[in-house]
Every structure is written in structure tokens, then in C-alpha cells.
Design a protein around this motif. Sequence first.
Motif, mmCIF file in Angstrom:
data_model
loop_
_atom_site.group_PDB
_atom_site.id
_atom_site.type_symbol
_atom_site.label_atom_id
_atom_site.label_comp_id
_atom_site.label_asym_id
_atom_site.label_seq_id
_atom_site.Cartn_x
_atom_site.Cartn_y
_atom_site.Cartn_z
ATOM 1 N N ALA A 1 0.827 -1.207 0.000
ATOM 2 C CA ALA A 1 0.000 0.000 0.000
ATOM 3 C C ALA A 1 0.865 1.262 0.000
ATOM 4 O O ALA A 1 0.560 2.243 -0.689
ATOM 5 N N ALA A 2 1.946 1.255 0.773
ATOM 6 C CA ALA A 2 2.842 2.414 0.821
ATOM 7 C C ALA A 2 3.535 2.626 -0.523
ATOM 8 O O ALA A 2 3.656 3.767 -0.996
ATOM 9 N N TRP A 3 3.996 1.550 -1.127
ATOM 10 C CA TRP A 3 4.667 1.651 -2.426
ATOM 11 C C TRP A 3 3.696 2.175 -3.491
ATOM 12 O O TRP A 3 4.052 3.023 -4.322
ATOM 13 N N ALA A 4 2.447 1.702 -3.442
ATOM 14 C CA ALA A 4 1.445 2.158 -4.411
ATOM 15 C C ALA A 4 1.213 3.662 -4.288
ATOM 16 O O ALA A 4 1.073 4.365 -5.302
ATOM 17 N N GLU A 5 1.184 4.180 -3.070
ATOM 18 C CA GLU A 5 1.005 5.618 -2.880
ATOM 19 C C GLU A 5 2.199 6.404 -3.420
ATOM 20 O O GLU A 5 2.033 7.457 -4.044
ATOM 21 N N LEU A 6 3.389 5.883 -3.179
ATOM 22 C CA LEU A 6 4.589 6.607 -3.601
ATOM 23 C C LEU A 6 4.707 6.699 -5.121
ATOM 24 O O LEU A 6 5.153 7.717 -5.655
ATOM 25 N N ILE A 7 4.297 5.653 -5.829
ATOM 26 C CA ILE A 7 4.443 5.662 -7.298
ATOM 27 C C ILE A 7 3.148 6.089 -7.986
ATOM 28 O O ILE A 7 3.090 6.130 -9.225
#
Length: 397
Positions: free
Chosen positions: A318-324
Amino acid sequence: MTGGCLLYYHLSVERSAKLDEEAVCRAWEEGRVASTTLRAVDGRAFRVAFPGRRQRGPGPDFRDARLYTEAGELVVGDLEVHRRAADWEAHGHGDDLAYAAVRFHLVAQLGPRSGPAGGAVITFKFEAGAVPLPGWGEPCRAAARRLPTAELREILRTAGRDRLAAKVARVRLWICLLGRDEALFRLLGRAFGYGLPGPGLTLPEGGVGWAGLRAKLVDLPESLRPEYAARLLALPRQVPDRPLVSVRPNNRPDLRLRQLAQLLASCAAGGLWAAFEACFGEPRPFTAVVRLLRARVPGLGAERARVVAVNAVIPAVAAWAELIGNEGLGRKARAVWEEGPGLGENFITRYLLRRTWMLEGPLPAAEHQGAIQLYHNLCQPGRCDFCPLNEKLQAIL
């Protein structure tokens, strides 16, 4: 003192002297005490603000009790109950780290010894009351009898979403500072140690990182990688020398560390992140993550695999999805969080949901996490006035 009060006092003292530990625990939990003001054996007076949360099993009998001194100072700590004051030393609690947070010692009989030495633990003699005192314990007790179950579960789900948001915010920072593989490496270390006594299983700050570990592992034959990873990660503070007599075999730190090492060794060739990211391309990502974990770590139970998925893999994705800026992946990660199957019972769910709220039935992972969010942020620090459940209960009174 009048004759009636004097008779009641003597009967109360006589009953207290005959009570065993379980009887005192039940009376204290239910508020069947003579007064909210207790006199310690050293003469100090304390007022009970909160009696603590009953814990059955190893460790103190009540957690997070709150008492005020005569000067108005709040003292917070665990509370241990004994039949005799001397039982504190007889049971070896002074050398047991599980009892390090005990501040209060409640006993049925004082005897020649007044309790723990040193003054850090305050001893009181229990005085029984005829009826439960009003306002004793949690204001949300028996909430399920006053509110529909659907409303209670929605409170849990909302708190669960808040918990995921907090996890994602922390992991985003880790990814920015350390990279996504290193962040996932640390999350997995925490998740495999979740629920262990003491410091649990924590990866050393400034010690071995995923990049260095992976470089060493790929140079070794596959059969030697798990043992090498376990040796490299192990620290004395992670795997205690003394036996953990009250810990189930599957919860031993040394076993958990070997399981983590086995997973890391299996991901050395293909990469740590890639193994889990692929699971979110499948129709049932949560099931795929659990299946992957159990396939790569022989002997890992389904419950532990679900704990790792909830506490490490889902927040990381979820964090990676927000960052990219990948909204589709972010929605899928949040949906996996909401739909994940239930996690195992622990002290918080048994105390807060089963005994206090009296909520029955299995909990999905999101509601389980919501209970943890409420407990740590509101219940444990005594912030009942800020609890959304308390607001609902006040509205119907």
C-alpha cells in the motif's frame, strides 16, 4: 465507628483473610471492594482511578492499573494479586521480566513480610466489599448489550483503517529513506517477532541489512543459506539463553528467527520484493501471500502467515502504491486489508472484545487490527472520553 460499621469491618477483614488469589482477582475485577481509597502498608493513601484489565495466564493479573496518590500524582502500572504478601518472592516475580511493569501488589494476608522490597512495588491489603462499587472498571463494559453489533463492528473497521493508514505512513518514510526492499526486510523482521515476550525479534539498528545479507547468501549453496542467515541475524537479546517456560513452542524467539531466516534465504535469488508483489496480480492476493509464506517456510502455521501478511506485506504494498501513484494497486491493497480472514485471539481481543464489550463471533483481520488500534491509543492510556464507542453510549443514556 458505629456498631454496624464495626461488625461489617471485622466480617470484611475475616473474609479477605480466607480468600485465595482467584477469589481476590474476581472481587477486584467486579469492584467488590470496601472503598476506592486504599491504604498501602507503608501508610500512604491511594485512590483507584482504574483497577486494571484482567489477564488470565502467565504474567501479572491486571494490566495498566491507575491509582492517584494523596498529592494527586497518577501512578500507572500492572497489578499482581497474591494470597500472602510473601508469595511475591516465593513465586520469583522479582527476577521475572514479565513482572517488570508491576507497581501494585494486592494481597489477602500480610503476614510477617509486607511484600516486595525496595519500594518500587506498592503493597495493599485487600478489603472485601459487600456489593460492586458504582463506576468501577470500563464505561464501555457490556457494550454489546446496549448497541447493535453492526455499530460496534463499524467502529472496529474504522479504527482498523486508521491503523493501516498509520502503518502506511511509517512505511512510506522507510521506503524513502532505505528503499523498498530494505523497508520490507525490516517489516518482516517485526512481523515474525510479533507477540513475543520482552523485546521480541527485532532486527539490529545499524547491523545487517537486506542488501548485505542477500549478497552473502547468493554466494552460498542453497542448502546452506537458511543456517547462515539465522547466524547472521541472531543476537543474544533476540534469542535469550534462559528457557522461556511460559512461551508456547511455536512462539519461541529462536524458532521465529529460523523461520525468518528461511524466508530470506528463499528470496535471495529472485529478490525479496518481487516475490510478494507478484501475489497482488492474482485473483485472491491475501490467500496468495499466505500460500507463498507457508511454501517458503516449512512449518509456518496459517495464523502466523496471516499475521505477517497483515503487519508487513499489505502495508508495504500500500505504501509503495502511494509513492508511485498506482491507484489500482493501492485500492487492491486496501481491499485485501478489509477482506483478510481473522487473526488469532490475543490479550487485547480477549479483554476488550470478549470480556468487556461481550462481542461474539469471529473477527476479520481489519476488525482485529481495529481493536489493537483502540486499545493502544485509547484504552491503555485511559482516554475513554475520546473513544467513539463512549460517544455512542453517552448518546443513548
